[in-house]
Design a protein around this motif. Structure first.
Motif, mmCIF file in Angstrom:
data_model
loop_
_atom_site.group_PDB
_atom_site.id
_atom_site.type_symbol
_atom_site.label_atom_id
_atom_site.label_comp_id
_atom_site.label_asym_id
_atom_site.label_seq_id
_atom_site.Cartn_x
_atom_site.Cartn_y
_atom_site.Cartn_z
ATOM 1 N N ASN A 197 0.816 -1.206 0.000
ATOM 2 C CA ASN A 197 0.000 0.000 0.000
ATOM 3 C C ASN A 197 0.859 1.270 0.000
ATOM 4 O OD1 ASN A 197 -2.158 1.768 2.232
ATOM 5 N ND2 ASN A 197 -2.485 1.459 0.063
ATOM 6 N N PRO A 198 1.735 1.413 -1.026
ATOM 7 C CA PRO A 198 2.530 2.637 -1.102
ATOM 8 C C PRO A 198 1.636 3.833 -1.424
ATOM 9 C CG PRO A 198 2.755 1.368 -3.125
ATOM 10 C CD PRO A 198 1.960 0.520 -2.168
ATOM 11 N N PRO A 199 2.006 5.041 -0.982
ATOM 12 C CA PRO A 199 3.240 5.398 -0.265
ATOM 13 C C PRO A 199 3.114 5.288 1.259
ATOM 14 C CG PRO A 199 2.023 7.380 -0.777
ATOM 15 C CD PRO A 199 1.211 6.242 -1.336
ATOM 16 N N ALA A 235 10.372 -2.812 5.694
ATOM 17 C CA ALA A 235 9.157 -2.009 5.811
ATOM 18 C C ALA A 235 9.468 -0.536 5.559
ATOM 19 C CB ALA A 235 8.539 -2.196 7.187
ATOM 20 N N GLN A 236 8.688 0.081 4.683
ATOM 21 C CA GLN A 236 8.885 1.483 4.335
ATOM 22 C C GLN A 236 7.536 2.191 4.297
ATOM 23 O OE1 GLN A 236 11.786 2.652 4.302
ATOM 24 N NE2 GLN A 236 13.185 1.001 3.743
ATOM 25 N N GLY A 237 7.582 3.500 4.095
ATOM 26 C CA GLY A 237 6.361 4.289 3.959
ATOM 27 C C GLY A 237 6.049 5.110 5.190
ATOM 28 N N LEU A 238 4.988 5.886 5.092
ATOM 29 C CA LEU A 238 4.621 6.821 6.142
ATOM 30 C C LEU A 238 4.411 6.130 7.480
ATOM 31 C CD1 LEU A 238 2.156 9.764 5.849
ATOM 32 C CD2 LEU A 238 1.850 8.131 7.694
ATOM 33 N N TYR A 239 3.733 4.987 7.489
ATOM 34 C CA TYR A 239 3.422 4.342 8.761
ATOM 35 C C TYR A 239 4.636 3.643 9.362
ATOM 36 C CZ TYR A 239 -1.361 5.486 7.585
ATOM 37 O OH TYR A 239 -2.508 6.182 7.257
ATOM 38 N N ALA A 240 5.501 3.108 8.536
ATOM 39 C CA ALA A 240 6.748 2.538 9.057
ATOM 40 C C ALA A 240 7.596 3.634 9.695
ATOM 41 C CB ALA A 240 7.525 1.843 7.940
ATOM 42 N N GLN A 241 7.685 4.780 9.013
ATOM 43 C CA GLN A 241 8.466 5.895 9.559
ATOM 44 C C GLN A 241 7.846 6.424 10.846
ATOM 45 O OE1 GLN A 241 11.387 6.861 8.637
ATOM 46 N NE2 GLN A 241 11.506 8.527 10.139
ATOM 47 N N THR A 242 6.512 6.489 10.894
ATOM 48 C CA THR A 242 5.832 6.939 12.111
ATOM 49 C C THR A 242 6.147 6.019 13.280
ATOM 50 O OG1 THR A 242 4.006 7.965 10.876
ATOM 51 C CG2 THR A 242 3.566 7.336 13.161
ATOM 52 N N LEU A 243 6.103 4.708 13.049
ATOM 53 C CA LEU A 243 6.423 3.753 14.110
ATOM 54 C C LEU A 243 7.866 3.902 14.575
ATOM 55 C CD1 LEU A 243 4.624 0.528 12.835
ATOM 56 C CD2 LEU A 243 4.110 1.771 14.947
ATOM 57 N N THR A 300 -6.599 7.186 10.712
ATOM 58 C CA THR A 300 -5.892 5.919 10.887
ATOM 59 C C THR A 300 -5.220 5.897 12.258
ATOM 60 O OG1 THR A 300 -3.836 6.728 9.897
ATOM 61 C CG2 THR A 300 -5.453 5.719 8.420
ATOM 62 N N TYR A 301 -4.990 4.676 12.751
ATOM 63 C CA TYR A 301 -4.515 4.489 14.120
ATOM 64 C C TYR A 301 -3.479 3.372 14.180
ATOM 65 C CZ TYR A 301 -8.937 6.889 15.156
ATOM 66 O OH TYR A 301 -9.975 7.789 15.187
ATOM 67 N N ILE A 302 -2.803 3.307 15.314
ATOM 68 C CA ILE A 302 -2.041 2.118 15.696
ATOM 69 C C ILE A 302 -2.957 1.288 16.580
ATOM 70 C CG2 ILE A 302 -0.058 1.258 17.002
ATOM 71 C CD1 ILE A 302 1.312 3.959 16.328
ATOM 72 N N ALA A 303 -3.087 0.008 16.265
ATOM 73 C CA ALA A 303 -3.927 -0.893 17.048
ATOM 74 C C ALA A 303 -3.045 -1.920 17.748
ATOM 75 C CB ALA A 303 -4.943 -1.595 16.155
ATOM 76 N N LEU A 304 -3.417 -2.231 18.993
ATOM 77 C CA LEU A 304 -2.686 -3.192 19.800
ATOM 78 C C LEU A 304 -3.641 -4.261 20.309
ATOM 79 C CD1 LEU A 304 -0.604 -0.703 21.982
ATOM 80 C CD2 LEU A 304 0.219 -1.989 20.002
ATOM 81 N N PRO A 305 -3.118 -5.444 20.636
ATOM 82 C CA PRO A 305 -3.977 -6.465 21.244
ATOM 83 C C PRO A 305 -4.598 -5.938 22.531
ATOM 84 C CG PRO A 305 -1.873 -7.408 20.577
ATOM 85 C CD PRO A 305 -1.732 -5.927 20.425
ATOM 86 N N HIS A 306 -5.796 -6.384 22.842
ATOM 87 C CA HIS A 306 -6.523 -5.885 24.007
ATOM 88 C C HIS A 306 -6.104 -6.678 25.238
ATOM 89 C CE1 HIS A 306 -9.515 -3.867 26.297
ATOM 90 N NE2 HIS A 306 -10.143 -3.389 25.238
ATOM 91 N N ASP A 307 -4.956 -6.319 25.806
ATOM 92 C CA ASP A 307 -4.482 -6.990 27.014
ATOM 93 C C ASP A 307 -3.781 -5.973 27.917
ATOM 94 O OD1 ASP A 307 -1.805 -6.681 26.028
ATOM 95 O OD2 ASP A 307 -2.014 -8.548 24.904
#
Length: 233
Positions: free
Chosen positions: A32-34, A44-52, A202-209
Motif C-alpha cells: 500500500n505505497p506510499p 518495511a517502508q512508507g509513512l506508517y513505518a516511519q511513524t512507528l 488511521t490508528y495504531i492498534a494493539l492487542p486488548h491486554d
C-alpha cells in the motif's frame, strides 16, 4: 503519594524497562505505497513505518516492523503477537483491540475510467449494482459493509491497488475505491475521480491486554495532535 499510586507508578516503570529490553513486533501492509510497503529488500517502508520508528525512538522502545500482506497483519493482531499501524477504527474493532490517538487522515476516492463514469459518486447508493474494486481485508465504512453483505453491490477484492487499477482499465470493474496518493502513482491519465468516498482517520492498534495498556500510554505520549498535521491533499 499514596501506596496505591506508588505501586501503579512502579508497575509502569517496570513495564517500561521490560519493553525497552524486548523487541516489540508491529505489522504494516506490504502493498500500500506510499503509506506502507516492503522495499526490494523486504524492509518495511512508507509513512506508517516511519511513524512507528519515530515513536519507538521517542518512547525508548525497540520495535521490529514487518511489511506483510494485510490479512496476515490483521491475523497477527487478532492472535496478539503484533501491533498494526494504519488501521481504520469501527465499533467491532474497538471491542477487540486497543487504539492509539489518530496518526493520519486518509482520503478515499471513487475512481472510474476516464470519460466512462456511469454517474458521479453521491453516496453509497451510487454503487448499487456495480462492480467495485477494493482491497482485501480493508474496512471502508459501515454503509459499504452493509451494502456488500446485502449484495447491493459486488465488492471485488484484490491484494493491492495496482491490481484494481488494471481491472478498471480493462473494464472488469465499474469503479474502484482507493486513497488518492496511492492511486496517483498508478494513474497515467486513464482514470478520473467521481467523488470523495470518505475521509478516515488511521490508528495504531494493539492487542486488548494489560501489557498493551502500558505500551499504549507510552506511544500516545509522543503522538502529536492530528489537528497540527496537514490534511491529506
Amino acid at each position: 503519594m499514596t501506596a496505591t499510586r506508588l505501586a501503579t507508578a512502579v508497575l509502569l516503570l517496570l513495564s517500561s524497562l521490560s519493553q525497552a529490553r524486548e523487541v516489540l513486533r508491529f505489522a504494516i501492509d506490504a502493498h500500500n505505497p506510499p503509506f506502507m510497503y516492503a522495499d526490494d529488500q523486504g524492509v518495511a517502508q512508507g509513512l506508517y513505518a516511519q511513524t512507528l520508528r519515530e515513536l519507538g525512538q521517542r518512547a525508548g522502545l525497540t520495535l521490529r516492523i514487518e511489511a506483510i500482506p494485510w490479512k496476515r497483519a490483521l491475523a497477527y493482531l487478532e492472535r496478539g503477537s503484533h501491533g498494526v499501524a494504519g488501521l481504520y477504527r469501527n465499533e467491532e474493532r474497538q471491542r477487540r483491540y486497543l487504539f492509539s490517538r489518530p496518526i493520519y487522515r486518509e482520503e478515499l476516492v471513487v475512481y472510474a475510467r476516464k470519460g466512462q463514469a456511469l454517474a458521479p459518486y453521491r453516496g453509497i447508493a451510487s454503487l448499487y449494482g456495480k462492480r467495485v474494486g477494493v482491497l482485501s481485508g480493508w474496512f471502508y465504512s459501515d454503509d459499504f459493509s452493509r451494502a456488500r453483505d446485502q449484495r447491493r453491490l459486488l465488492a471485488d477484492e484484490a491484494a493491492r491497488d495496482a491490481q484494481n487499477v488494471d481491472k478498471l482499465r480493462l473494464g472488469r470493474l465499474d469503479y474502484l475505491i482507493g486513497i488518492r496518493e496511492s492511486i496517483a502513482a498508478l494513474n497515467h491519465g486513464e482514470l478520473e475521480e467521481t467523488g470523495i468516498f470518505a475521509s478516515n482517520l488511521t490508528y495504531i492498534a494493539l492487542p486488548h491486554d494489560q501489557r498493551s495498556q502500558a505500551l499504549l500510554q507510552q506511544l500516545n505520549a509522543h503522538i502529536p495532535d492530528l489537528s497540527d498535521k496537514p490534511r491529506a491533499p
